[in-house]
Design an enzyme around this catalytic site. Structure first.
Site, PDB file in Angstrom:
ATOM      1  N   HIS A   1       0.785  -1.233   0.000  1.00  0.00           N
ATOM      2  CA  HIS A   1       0.000   0.000   0.000  1.00  0.00           C
ATOM      3  C   HIS A   1       0.811   1.274   0.000  1.00  0.00           C
ATOM      4  CE1 HIS A   1      -4.277  -0.969   0.446  1.00  0.00           C
ATOM      5  NE2 HIS A   1      -3.831  -2.125   0.909  1.00  0.00           N
TER       6      HIS A   1
ATOM      7  N   LYS B   1      -9.385  14.077   3.727  1.00  0.00           N
ATOM      8  CA  LYS B   1      -8.519  12.890   3.774  1.00  0.00           C
ATOM      9  C   LYS B   1      -7.663  13.018   5.018  1.00  0.00           C
ATOM     10  CE  LYS B   1      -6.874  14.060  -0.352  1.00  0.00           C
ATOM     11  NZ  LYS B   1      -6.764  12.863  -1.160  1.00  0.00           N
ATOM     12  N   ARG B   2      -6.891  11.988   5.366  1.00  0.00           N
ATOM     13  CA  ARG B   2      -6.014  12.124   6.514  1.00  0.00           C
ATOM     14  C   ARG B   2      -5.040  13.283   6.301  1.00  0.00           C
ATOM     15  NH1 ARG B   2      -6.083   8.222  10.698  1.00  0.00           N
ATOM     16  NH2 ARG B   2      -4.353   9.410  11.547  1.00  0.00           N
TER      17      ARG B   2
ATOM     18  N   LYS C   1       0.253  14.722   1.427  1.00  0.00           N
ATOM     19  CA  LYS C   1      -1.048  15.041   0.823  1.00  0.00           C
ATOM     20  C   LYS C   1      -1.209  16.549   0.594  1.00  0.00           C
ATOM     21  CE  LYS C   1      -3.428  10.962   2.755  1.00  0.00           C
ATOM     22  NZ  LYS C   1      -4.171  10.311   1.647  1.00  0.00           N
TER      23      LYS C   1
ATOM     24  N   THR D   1      -8.389   6.770  -2.931  1.00  0.00           N
ATOM     25  CA  THR D   1      -9.731   6.308  -3.287  1.00  0.00           C
ATOM     26  C   THR D   1     -10.713   7.463  -3.138  1.00  0.00           C
ATOM     27  OG1 THR D   1      -9.921   5.464  -1.023  1.00  0.00           O
ATOM     28  CG2 THR D   1      -9.459   3.863  -2.767  1.00  0.00           C
TER      29      THR D   1
ATOM     30  N   LYS E   1     -14.234   8.639  -5.367  1.00  0.00           N
ATOM     31  CA  LYS E   1     -15.568   8.961  -4.834  1.00  0.00           C
ATOM     32  C   LYS E   1     -16.057  10.301  -5.371  1.00  0.00           C
ATOM     33  CE  LYS E   1     -13.988   6.810  -0.551  1.00  0.00           C
ATOM     34  NZ  LYS E   1     -13.383   7.161   0.758  1.00  0.00           N
TER      35      LYS E   1
HETATM   36  C1  PLP Z   1     -12.151   7.276   1.159  1.00  0.00           C
HETATM   37  C2  PLP Z   1     -11.767   7.669   2.526  1.00  0.00           C
HETATM   38  C3  PLP Z   1     -10.434   7.939   2.825  1.00  0.00           C
HETATM   39  C4  PLP Z   1      -9.330   7.869   1.799  1.00  0.00           C
HETATM   40  O1  PLP Z   1      -9.220   9.121   1.154  1.00  0.00           O
HETATM   41  P1  PLP Z   1      -7.938   9.499   0.268  1.00  0.00           P
HETATM   42  O2  PLP Z   1      -8.327  10.816  -0.317  1.00  0.00           O
HETATM   43  O3  PLP Z   1      -7.812   8.450  -0.765  1.00  0.00           O
HETATM   44  O4  PLP Z   1      -6.790   9.578   1.180  1.00  0.00           O
HETATM   45  C5  PLP Z   1     -10.119   8.322   4.113  1.00  0.00           C
HETATM   46  N1  PLP Z   1     -11.063   8.428   5.056  1.00  0.00           N
HETATM   47  C6  PLP Z   1     -12.360   8.206   4.796  1.00  0.00           C
HETATM   48  C7  PLP Z   1     -13.363   8.362   5.886  1.00  0.00           C
HETATM   49  C8  PLP Z   1     -12.757   7.812   3.529  1.00  0.00           C
HETATM   50  O5  PLP Z   1     -14.051   7.556   3.283  1.00  0.00           O
END
Ligand code: PLP
Length: 811
Positions: free
Chosen positions: A355, A542-543, A548, A650, A654
């Site tokens: 990952h 995101k985190r 990032k 991911t 979305k």
């Molecule tokens: C999809 C998702 C992530 C991952 O987001 P990235 O932008 O790919 O880092 C993190 N936290 C939650 C709650 C998510 O639904």
């Protein structure tokens, strides 16, 4: 019962009376939630049992997906959706005076994961069941999930997430299926009848008790199982207390230490914690999960040599890598197999997903810690390493390469090396990521075992992220192209023919606006801030992590603020910048960035002039259920990681699926998005991964040059520490500034800043032409089916696991 509204209403009220002794007008939202949950559990009971029974009778191969994290979120709405009961229940409840959304909000998020890795595991479970694969999850039932985030005076404060406090309607405790897991002790070696026998003595035993959660597939899908393990004391307290003085306290201490194993989820995303308790958690999951799946396998009464034909064990990152020596241990010490045969069985059973390329996330455990906690497992790791290195040397491979790939090196156990050597498949999670694995981080392994490496680009379940999160858009899609996209998400491509259809464009815009209104309402209720639903909703959720680059985003907001203050009369498209992010509790710089976002938000939102054109929101406690509110309301999706750092992402998928346009770097799955969308439908900027790699390798980047060359950059960086609008947080923000200037800006924030700012201007212009924007939005939605986790899971199934769907007929 759930297909008939009247029947539903009657049985619902009966349940309410018989279970809680309440009538409709006495019931609380929490009661309604509980009753709905138990009705569903009752309703699927037969399907669940049948899915298990069919698997046993048909002897079909089973997939077990091992993951330390399952970031599930809420289940009620998705379960109703997958069972085809959502509308009946929504209407039935409405007639009984309840709003289903309010009832759904009663459910605590199951936050048993940090971010993308854990959410991927949850999306995969949904796809496995919906596509009729016999595929189960194996994880830990943490008493406390990922911390709840509160923002106090602009700072992140972490609170425990006591998600089980009011019980969990979905889980089933299966005390009869508990297994024993052993730690510590000493290995005794004896010769018996010409065989070497290994026995661990003086070890500490704990019970692993499974809690099963049904995973309900869509439509005629299966009901698979997510088995979550909880640690319980395995000592009889009566016996222990009788054994001598002080042992009552010893018992309490032992009991507490056992329960701590499944007490909490480590809150680190993309970071490695070398803590003993974490190692215990990992082994606990591996040992319990393996024993349980082997017990199921043994019912088939086949020799273990057939295990790889009946079972696929997949590990989500290296966290469950101890499965490999644990399976060896069971096969050799308990089933009587010799090394060669056990190794052959093991390496044909286990497959591994990598990952991350971040070196700080690669797990390496101190040898001494592993040796003491897991003495027998450690011996096996030593032997794996000895044989592996020996065979390489025999093949004429240089000592230098051998020490690069060794599993035990410099007093550490390298988990990724063990995972690669002990499995038959290693996959990356996006095309670029896999290529970088092969050419850079895992290059010597790729040269040794090229056939093991493959790519499986991540995906997201369109059932949760489109159908459940954005029901209006889903209905529009079905009205326009029919409903076949629901089971064949590629068919979303049919939407492309509507991209220039003015009526359809208007519908897309109306739906987006409704979603924005709903989010605005939530924000107003939570923070009392009024946001303009006609402003661009520009979202980064995101985190929080250096790579990032939330920092680049907020510095750019400061830059926009400066522009507005300098030229207040220039016409601009109003923008609302929305952030949501949790930082690891020990990650000081990340927490300072949260504070910076909140300080900037406060200044901007309170400025009577700037706030007409600019708003900044930090939404606290980003989680799955919050993501489901935010993402459908986004116009712009910020996917701005330093190229080469985000394995896949991911979140990006979305947003695309919900019609947001991406501003992003060529990183992770953004690359694949760009291949489908092109420059017309996506806003690309910044360094490419090769350029970033070259800078790391050969140098040549001086962040100070950016500071001296660009007035805009100098101004915002100086505003971090000087008198002025964002004053006075010198100490905290001084460190942010230092990371950029004194530590040469590890993530190229300043290097990409001007290009990013320029692209943001292009976005603003593009948004003015609302029809053209809607058209791009439609193209994004149309191509997003490619990122459904259904497609991803089909590829894992055929290319890694070699499994086919098994239909479950319920009589
Ligand atoms: C999809 C998702 C992530 C991952 O987001 P990235 O932008 O790919 O880092 C993190 N936290 C939650 C709650 C998510 O639904």
């Amino acid at each position: 019962m759930f297909n008939n509204k009247e029947l539903f209403k009657v049985s619902f009220q009966e349940q309410l009376i018989s279970r809680l002794g309440k009538s409709m007008d006495e019931a609380t939202a929490g009661d309604i939630y509980k009753i709905l949950g138990s009705l569903i559990r009752e309703n699927i009971g037969r399907d669940w049992a049948e899915s298990n029974r069919i698997s046993n009778i048909q002897k079909e191969k089973q997939v077990y997906y091992f993951s330390m994290e399952f970031l599930i979120g809420r289940l009620l709405g998705n379960n109703l959706l997958n069972l085809g009961m959502l509308n009946t229940v929504r209407e039935g409840l409405a007639e009984l005076g309840w709003d289903l959304d309010e009832v759904e909000a009663q459910e605590p998020d199951a936050g048993l994961g940090n971010g993308g890795l854990g959410r991927l595991a949850a999306c995969f479970l949904d796809s496995l069941a919906s596509l009729q694969y016999a595929g189960h999850g194996c994880g830990i039932r943490y008493k406390y999930g990922l911390f709840e985030q509160k923002i106090v005076d602009g700072h992140q404060v972490e609170l425990p997430d006591d998600w089980l406090q009011r019980g969990n309607v979905w889980e089933e405790r299966r005390a009869d299926k508990k297994v024993e897991v052993s730690f510590w002790g000493r290995v005794e070696v004896e010769e018996q009848d010409g065989k070497t026998v290994f026995t661990t003595v003086n070890d500490e035993k704990v019970w692993a008790v499974p809690y099963d959660v049904p995973v309900i597939g869509y439509g005629d899908g299966r009901v698979n199982t997510l088995r979550l393990w909880s640690a319980e004391s395995a000592v009889d307290p009566v016996k222990m207390v009788q054994d001598g003085q002080n042992s009552y306290y010893q018992f309490l201490e032992y009991s507490r230490s056992v329960e701590s194993i499944s007490e909490f989820l480590y809150p680190d995303d993309s970071g490695y914690e070398g803590k003993l308790l974490r190692l215990k958690q990992q082994y606990f999951l591996c040992s319990a999960g393996l024993q349980s799946l082997l017990r199921t396998f043994e019912k088939l009464e086949l020799p273990y040599s057939e295990l790889p034909e009946k079972v696929s064990v997949h590990i989500n990152d290296t966290h469950p890598t101890l499965l490999i020596p644990e399976l060896m241990r069971i096969l050799m010490d308990h089933k009587g197999y010799g090394w060669e045969e056990a190794w052959d069985i093991t390496t044909r059973t286990v497959s591994y997903t990598n990952h991350t390329l971040l070196s700080e996330a690669l797990e390496k455990w101190p040898e001494g810690m592993v040796r003491e906690l897991l003495p027998r497992v450690y011996m096996i790791i030593e032997e794996i390493n000895k044989r592996f290195c020996g065979s390489l040397l025999e093949d004429g491979i240089s000592q230098e390469v051998v020490s690069q790939v060794a599993i035990l090196e410099s007093g550490q156990v390298k988990m990724a090396h063990l995972a690669i050597v002990g499995s038959y498949s290693v996959n990356g999670v996006a095309g670029l990521h896999t290529e970088l694995l092969k050419s850079d981080v895992m290059k010597p392994f790729y040269e040794l075992y090229p056939e093991r490496f493959n790519n499986k680009t991540n995906g997201i379940t369109h059932r949760r992220w489109l159908m459940h999160a954005n029901p209006e858009l889903s209905s529009l899609i079905s009205e326009s192209i029919g409903t076949s996209w629901i089971t064949s998400p590629h068919k979303l491509l049919g939407l492309e023919t509507f991209k220039d259809d003015a009526v359809f464009q208007q519908k897309i815009m109306d739906i987006k606006r409704n979603n924005k209104l709903r989010l605005a309402e939530y924000v107003h209720q939570k923070q009392g801030i009024a946001v303009d639903p006609d402003s661009i909703f520009d979202v980064q959720v995101k985190r929080l992590h250096g790579y990032k680059r939330q920092l680049m985003n907020i510095l750019h907001v400061m830059h926009l603020y400066n522009e507005i203050k300098d030229n207040p009369n220039v016409e601009r498209v109003p923008r609302t910048f929305i952030f949501g992010a949790k930082a690891a509790p020990g990650y000081y710089l990340a927490k300072s960035i949260i504070k910076l976002i909140n300080v900037v938000a406060d200044v901007v939102n309170k400025d009577p002039q700037a706030s007409q054109q600019l708003k900044v929101l930090f939404l606290e406690n980003y989680s799955v259920s919050l993501a489901e509110k935010i993402i459908p309301a986004a116009n712009v999706s910020e996917q701005i990681s330093t190229a080469g750092k985000e394995a896949s992402g991911t979140g990006n998928m979305k947003f695309m699926m919900n019609g947001a346009l991406t501003i992003g770097t060529l990183d992770g799955a953004n690359v694949e998005m760009f291949d489908m969308l092109g420059n017309d439908n996506m806003f690309l900027f910044g360094l490419r991964s090769e350029e970033v790699l070259d800078y790391y390798r050969y140098g040549g980047y001086l962040s100070r040059d950016m500071y001296s060359q660009h007035e805009e950059i100098r101004r915002v960086l100086d505003q971090l520490i000087s008198e002025g609008p964002f004053c006075c947080h010198e100490r905290e923000f001084g460190l942010i500034r230092q990371s950029l200037l004194d530590h040469n800006d590890e993530f190229f924030v300043l290097r990409d800043f001007m290009d990013y700012a320029a692209k943001q201007k292009v976005i603003e212009q593009a948004y003015i032409n609302s029809q053209a924007w809607a058209s791009k939005s439609i193209v994004n939605i149309a191509h997003s089916g490619h990122f459904s986790s259904d497609c991803t899971i089909n590829r894992y199934a055929s290319e890694i696991w070699d499994v086919a769907p098994v239909k479950v007929e319920i009589y």
